[in-house]
Scaffold this motif. Sequence first.
Motif, PDB file in Angstrom:
ATOM      1  N   ASN A  66       0.793  -1.209   0.000  1.00 43.73           N
ATOM      2  CA  ASN A  66       0.000   0.000   0.000  1.00 43.73           C
ATOM      3  C   ASN A  66       0.839   1.278   0.000  1.00 43.73           C
ATOM      4  N   ARG A  67       2.146   1.151  -0.247  1.00 46.63           N
ATOM      5  CA  ARG A  67       3.019   2.320  -0.268  1.00 46.63           C
ATOM      6  C   ARG A  67       3.887   2.303  -1.516  1.00 46.63           C
ATOM      7  N   LEU A  68       4.159   3.490  -2.001  1.00 45.49           N
ATOM      8  CA  LEU A  68       5.030   3.698  -3.157  1.00 45.49           C
ATOM      9  C   LEU A  68       5.933   4.876  -2.846  1.00 45.49           C
ATOM     10  N   TRP A  69       7.225   4.723  -3.090  1.00 48.45           N
ATOM     11  CA  TRP A  69       8.186   5.795  -2.894  1.00 48.45           C
ATOM     12  C   TRP A  69       9.020   5.937  -4.165  1.00 48.45           C
ATOM     13  N   VAL A  70       9.324   7.166  -4.545  1.00 48.03           N
ATOM     14  CA  VAL A  70      10.285   7.430  -5.605  1.00 48.03           C
ATOM     15  C   VAL A  70      11.356   8.313  -4.976  1.00 48.03           C
ATOM     16  N   GLY A  71      12.601   7.818  -4.938  1.00 49.00           N
ATOM     17  CA  GLY A  71      13.705   8.547  -4.314  1.00 49.00           C
ATOM     18  C   GLY A  71      14.503   9.318  -5.347  1.00 49.00           C
ATOM     19  N   PHE A  72      14.828  10.564  -5.021  1.00 52.33           N
ATOM     20  CA  PHE A  72      15.543  11.458  -5.930  1.00 52.33           C
ATOM     21  C   PHE A  72      16.856  11.929  -5.332  1.00 52.33           C
ATOM     22  N   ASP A  73      17.854  12.100  -6.186  1.00 54.29           N
ATOM     23  CA  ASP A  73      19.073  12.803  -5.821  1.00 54.29           C
ATOM     24  C   ASP A  73      18.866  14.248  -6.257  1.00 54.29           C
ATOM     25  N   ALA A  74      17.925  14.907  -5.608  1.00 55.34           N
ATOM     26  CA  ALA A  74      17.566  16.287  -5.932  1.00 55.34           C
ATOM     27  C   ALA A  74      17.029  16.932  -4.663  1.00 55.34           C
ATOM     28  N   PRO A  75      17.167  18.248  -4.547  1.00 57.03           N
ATOM     29  CA  PRO A  75      16.675  18.933  -3.356  1.00 57.03           C
ATOM     30  C   PRO A  75      15.156  18.853  -3.206  1.00 57.03           C
ATOM     31  N   PHE A  76      14.703  18.895  -1.973  1.00 56.97           N
ATOM     32  CA  PHE A  76      13.288  18.867  -1.630  1.00 56.97           C
ATOM     33  C   PHE A  76      12.496  19.871  -2.461  1.00 56.97           C
ATOM     34  N   GLU A  77      12.977  21.104  -2.531  1.00 59.38           N
ATOM     35  CA  GLU A  77      12.257  22.164  -3.234  1.00 59.38           C
ATOM     36  C   GLU A  77      12.046  21.825  -4.708  1.00 59.38           C
ATOM     37  N   ASP A  78      13.053  21.236  -5.352  1.00 57.57           N
ATOM     38  CA  ASP A  78      12.943  20.873  -6.766  1.00 57.57           C
ATOM     39  C   ASP A  78      11.941  19.734  -6.973  1.00 57.57           C
ATOM     40  N   VAL A  79      11.986  18.726  -6.091  1.00 59.12           N
ATOM     41  CA  VAL A  79      11.059  17.600  -6.208  1.00 59.12           C
ATOM     42  C   VAL A  79       9.637  18.083  -5.951  1.00 59.12           C
ATOM     43  N   LEU A  80       9.452  18.941  -4.957  1.00 53.83           N
ATOM     44  CA  LEU A  80       8.124  19.471  -4.664  1.00 53.83           C
ATOM     45  C   LEU A  80       7.591  20.285  -5.847  1.00 53.83           C
ATOM     46  N   ARG A  81       8.429  21.127  -6.427  1.00 52.04           N
ATOM     47  CA  ARG A  81       8.018  21.930  -7.586  1.00 52.04           C
ATOM     48  C   ARG A  81       7.564  21.042  -8.738  1.00 52.04           C
ATOM     49  N   GLU A  82       8.353  20.004  -9.062  1.00 50.87           N
ATOM     50  CA  GLU A  82       8.009  19.130 -10.181  1.00 50.87           C
ATOM     51  C   GLU A  82       6.802  18.244  -9.872  1.00 50.87           C
ATOM     52  N   ALA A  83       6.662  17.811  -8.619  1.00 48.63           N
ATOM     53  CA  ALA A  83       5.489  17.020  -8.245  1.00 48.63           C
ATOM     54  C   ALA A  83       4.221  17.860  -8.411  1.00 48.63           C
ATOM     55  N   ASN A  84       4.266  19.102  -7.981  1.00 45.42           N
ATOM     56  CA  ASN A  84       3.105  19.983  -8.157  1.00 45.42           C
ATOM     57  C   ASN A  84       2.833  20.252  -9.628  1.00 45.42           C
ATOM     58  N   ALA A  85       3.887  20.459 -10.418  1.00 47.01           N
ATOM     59  CA  ALA A  85       3.717  20.683 -11.861  1.00 47.01           C
ATOM     60  C   ALA A  85       3.129  19.449 -12.549  1.00 47.01           C
ATOM     61  N   ALA A  86       3.402  18.260 -11.996  1.00 42.08           N
ATOM     62  CA  ALA A  86       2.889  17.011 -12.573  1.00 42.08           C
ATOM     63  C   ALA A  86       1.454  16.708 -12.141  1.00 42.08           C
ATOM     64  N   GLY A  87       0.897  17.527 -11.240  1.00 39.42           N
ATOM     65  CA  GLY A  87      -0.501  17.347 -10.856  1.00 39.42           C
ATOM     66  C   GLY A  87      -0.744  16.713  -9.503  1.00 39.42           C
TER      67      GLY A  87
ATOM     68  N   ARG B 140      12.058  15.246   2.772  1.00 39.55           N
ATOM     69  CA  ARG B 140      13.515  15.176   2.707  1.00 39.55           C
ATOM     70  C   ARG B 140      13.938  13.787   3.166  1.00 39.55           C
ATOM     71  N   ASP B 141      15.050  13.283   2.611  1.00 40.72           N
ATOM     72  CA  ASP B 141      15.540  11.983   3.073  1.00 40.72           C
ATOM     73  C   ASP B 141      16.953  12.122   3.606  1.00 40.72           C
ATOM     74  N   SER B 142      17.446  11.062   4.211  1.00 46.15           N
ATOM     75  CA  SER B 142      18.760  11.087   4.862  1.00 46.15           C
ATOM     76  C   SER B 142      19.916  11.130   3.873  1.00 46.15           C
ATOM     77  N   ALA B 143      19.647  10.940   2.585  1.00 45.27           N
ATOM     78  CA  ALA B 143      20.704  10.951   1.566  1.00 45.27           C
ATOM     79  C   ALA B 143      20.818  12.329   0.901  1.00 45.27           C
ATOM     80  N   ASP B 144      20.333  13.377   1.573  1.00 47.76           N
ATOM     81  CA  ASP B 144      20.350  14.745   1.043  1.00 47.76           C
ATOM     82  C   ASP B 144      19.552  14.889  -0.240  1.00 47.76           C
ATOM     83  N   GLY B 145      18.552  14.076  -0.400  1.00 47.24           N
ATOM     84  CA  GLY B 145      17.656  14.163  -1.538  1.00 47.24           C
ATOM     85  C   GLY B 145      16.238  14.301  -1.031  1.00 47.24           C
ATOM     86  N   ALA B 146      15.303  13.815  -1.816  1.00 44.74           N
ATOM     87  CA  ALA B 146      13.904  13.874  -1.413  1.00 44.74           C
ATOM     88  C   ALA B 146      13.179  12.657  -1.950  1.00 44.74           C
TER      89      ALA B 146
END
Length: 185
Positions: A125-146, A172-178
């Motif tokens: 019941n859970r899905l995660w996609v991990g990024f080597d990108a800053p929180f702000e960038d992932v949040l911006r693109e997630a919002n742009a994606a709907g 944010r995750d412990s690997a300095d990504g999101a």
Amino acid sequence: MRKIGLGAGLTVAALMALAGCAEQKTAPPPPPLDGLLAFKDAARCQPAPDLLRLTTSVVKFEGSPLELTVLPAAPQVPEAYRSQVGEPDVEMNGDTYRATVPLTGTWRGLKVRQIAVGGWMGYGNRLWVGFDAPFEDVLREANAAGFKLGGQGRRVDTSGPPGVKVTIAVERDSADGAVLSCAIE
């Protein structure tokens, strides 16, 4: 005209050669994963067919309901993405599991590290996609994606079937990504 001494000339030549080598060693950008990491309804975190096939194929359940085991399985992805998808690693924690699959590529221009699925034994019941990108960038693109997370990066959707809620978040995750996550409860 100014003369350059032999030592200075060699230094200039060496620096130019090093600069040329540095240019040649620049790695090409990772290939896009946008077609694989697609959602048919991002606001409800509903995966498109290829992503659903991937997330439901990374583990297999064996045994009886009382002694269920979660094992890694071969991820099912379109041929175009096979070289970008690694082998699943399954971790157990009591009655829950998490299967993590390394990915090589980008989503909406952001470098993707992995995708993971998990939940209670026999029920993911859970899905995660991990990024080597800053929180702000992932949040911006997630919002742009709907995903409609706003500036806080978290939203609970209860517009589906009665008693079912979907929590969608960028954290944010412990690997300095999101991590972009979806949980169905």
